[in-house]
Motif scaffolding. Sequence first.
Motif, PDB file in Angstrom:
ATOM      1  N   ASN A 179       3.125  14.244 -28.188  1.00 37.64           N
ATOM      2  CA  ASN A 179       4.115  14.002 -27.135  1.00 37.64           C
ATOM      3  C   ASN A 179       5.517  14.378 -27.596  1.00 37.64           C
ATOM      4  N   THR A 180       5.806  14.128 -28.862  1.00 38.60           N
ATOM      5  CA  THR A 180       7.114  14.486 -29.410  1.00 38.60           C
ATOM      6  C   THR A 180       7.303  15.994 -29.424  1.00 38.60           C
ATOM      7  N   ILE A 181       6.260  16.715 -29.806  1.00 39.35           N
ATOM      8  CA  ILE A 181       6.334  18.183 -29.792  1.00 39.35           C
ATOM      9  C   ILE A 181       6.641  18.685 -28.382  1.00 39.35           C
ATOM     10  N   ALA A 182       5.972  18.107 -27.390  1.00 42.50           N
ATOM     11  CA  ALA A 182       6.204  18.510 -25.992  1.00 42.50           C
ATOM     12  C   ALA A 182       7.643  18.239 -25.577  1.00 42.50           C
ATOM     13  N   LEU A 183       8.190  17.091 -25.955  1.00 35.52           N
ATOM     14  CA  LEU A 183       9.574  16.759 -25.608  1.00 35.52           C
ATOM     15  C   LEU A 183      10.555  17.703 -26.302  1.00 35.52           C
ATOM     16  N   LEU A 184      10.277  18.043 -27.556  1.00 33.70           N
ATOM     17  CA  LEU A 184      11.145  18.979 -28.279  1.00 33.70           C
ATOM     18  C   LEU A 184      11.126  20.360 -27.626  1.00 33.70           C
ATOM     19  N   LYS A 188      13.978  17.935 -24.224  1.00 30.47           N
ATOM     20  CA  LYS A 188      14.259  16.555 -23.827  1.00 30.47           C
ATOM     21  C   LYS A 188      14.436  15.633 -25.028  1.00 30.47           C
ATOM     22  N   LYS A 189      14.287  16.185 -26.207  1.00 27.10           N
ATOM     23  CA  LYS A 189      14.475  15.417 -27.429  1.00 27.10           C
ATOM     24  C   LYS A 189      15.094  16.330 -28.473  1.00 27.10           C
ATOM     25  N   GLU A 190      16.057  15.820 -29.215  1.00 24.97           N
ATOM     26  CA  GLU A 190      16.707  16.584 -30.264  1.00 24.97           C
ATOM     27  C   GLU A 190      15.976  16.352 -31.589  1.00 24.97           C
ATOM     28  N   PRO A 191      15.919  17.379 -32.456  1.00 22.82           N
ATOM     29  CA  PRO A 191      15.202  17.222 -33.729  1.00 22.82           C
ATOM     30  C   PRO A 191      15.652  16.026 -34.549  1.00 22.82           C
ATOM     31  N   GLU A 192      16.951  15.741 -34.523  1.00 20.76           N
ATOM     32  CA  GLU A 192      17.454  14.628 -35.328  1.00 20.76           C
ATOM     33  C   GLU A 192      17.036  13.261 -34.787  1.00 20.76           C
ATOM     34  N   PRO A 196      11.010  10.123 -39.147  1.00 19.36           N
ATOM     35  CA  PRO A 196      10.483  10.918 -40.256  1.00 19.36           C
ATOM     36  C   PRO A 196       8.957  11.013 -40.307  1.00 19.36           C
ATOM     37  N   THR A 197       8.251   9.925 -39.983  1.00 18.49           N
ATOM     38  CA  THR A 197       6.785   9.968 -40.040  1.00 18.49           C
ATOM     39  C   THR A 197       6.237  10.977 -39.036  1.00 18.49           C
ATOM     40  N   VAL A 198       6.777  10.968 -37.829  1.00 23.89           N
ATOM     41  CA  VAL A 198       6.341  11.931 -36.820  1.00 23.89           C
ATOM     42  C   VAL A 198       6.735  13.346 -37.230  1.00 23.89           C
ATOM     43  N   GLU A 199       7.931  13.495 -37.737  1.00 27.93           N
ATOM     44  CA  GLU A 199       8.390  14.816 -38.178  1.00 27.93           C
ATOM     45  C   GLU A 199       7.435  15.404 -39.225  1.00 27.93           C
ATOM     46  N   ALA A 200       6.948  14.546 -40.135  1.00 31.35           N
ATOM     47  CA  ALA A 200       6.029  15.012 -41.174  1.00 31.35           C
ATOM     48  C   ALA A 200       4.664  15.387 -40.608  1.00 31.35           C
ATOM     49  N   LEU A 201       4.304  14.816 -39.453  1.00 29.53           N
ATOM     50  CA  LEU A 201       3.006  15.115 -38.838  1.00 29.53           C
ATOM     51  C   LEU A 201       3.052  16.314 -37.894  1.00 29.53           C
TER      52      LEU A 201
END
Length: 380
Positions: A179-184, A188-192, A196-201
Amino acid sequence: MKAVKATILYDGLGNVLRDVYVVFDRNIVDVTKEKPKEAEVIAEGVVTPAFIDGHSHIGMERYGEPYQEGEANEQMDVVLPLVDALYSIYMDDKAFKHSIEFGVLYSSVLPGSGNIIGGKAVFIRNYGRDIEEAFIQYAGVKAAFGYNPRSTKEWKGTRPSTRMGAIGILLSWLIKTRNTIALLEKGKKEPEEVEPTVEALIPVLKGEVPLRVHVHKEDDIAALLMIKRKFGLRITIEHAGDVHSRETFEKIKREGVPIVYGPFDSLPYKVELKHEDWKNARYLLEVKPLFGLMSDHPVTLQANLYLQLRHFIRLGMSKGEAIRVITHNNAKILGVDDRLGSIEKGKWASLVVWNGDPFSLENYPTHVFAEGELIHEAEL
């Protein structure tokens, strides 16, 4: 330049050559029948590529230290993709020297299987002076199915008591990351803003980084393959020790999933290994998925990795193909076959000279070369 004369050369690709010279500096320059004029012949014997351990915990669980000091599993939480195995390796573990003496020069080192996601795996030189010199590249993210992650209820974090609970926790993080990838991608979502856990996945969900999954039983493998298809994951199956049917290996092969098999010769100490048997490997030989072999050090000693090959030979594999399992196959699965795993022009000159056929118990390495440097010479 230097050279070794191979009375027999197991080239790592399944071929067996006789009476050839391997010419090298840091890399392999040539393999030739003609005695080289421009290189000194410094050793003679049976030659193999350096062995590669496809799955171990060497340097994390160490010779001569109490088990309380072992660092294979971090107990602070159950999903830990940012944990990095490299930082719990001690290169002064005496096991590294022991491995080098028996031709094992490279290790895939993973966190243990007590967590659902245990952290980053690394591929290292066993002959590195420290972890910076030892590090070659990352080798995926460790995950675990089956009994082990549900056996750690006393550790910190949200812990499952069942296999379905463990998979439920894994799915929650995979869905959250998807879901985070889709928002990015939609802006609709900024990388920052990504934790961190989601970013690593994210690289795992994108198939850029393999998920290396501890899994033994056939039903757990079926569950893993269903999840792989649902999320488009890139995975390797680590162990498969309880697989006792041809059909499961056929299913794995259809999915194009490599297997780091084993280890042989360890104690099947839990219910999920009740079908473990060295003879199960006959299905590997019949079905022929891409597979390598592990020591799972310290479960079995890494230095004895090549001794496990006797089971494949007894089941009908040729010696050349057996050597390939712990050289080229492991290198290909780990993504380092452009540098290691076979004795070919341009590859790293990491090779082992034996005083006779390595499949005879009285024989041993006399000279071990790593990237062209002699790092071990047997004492008389």
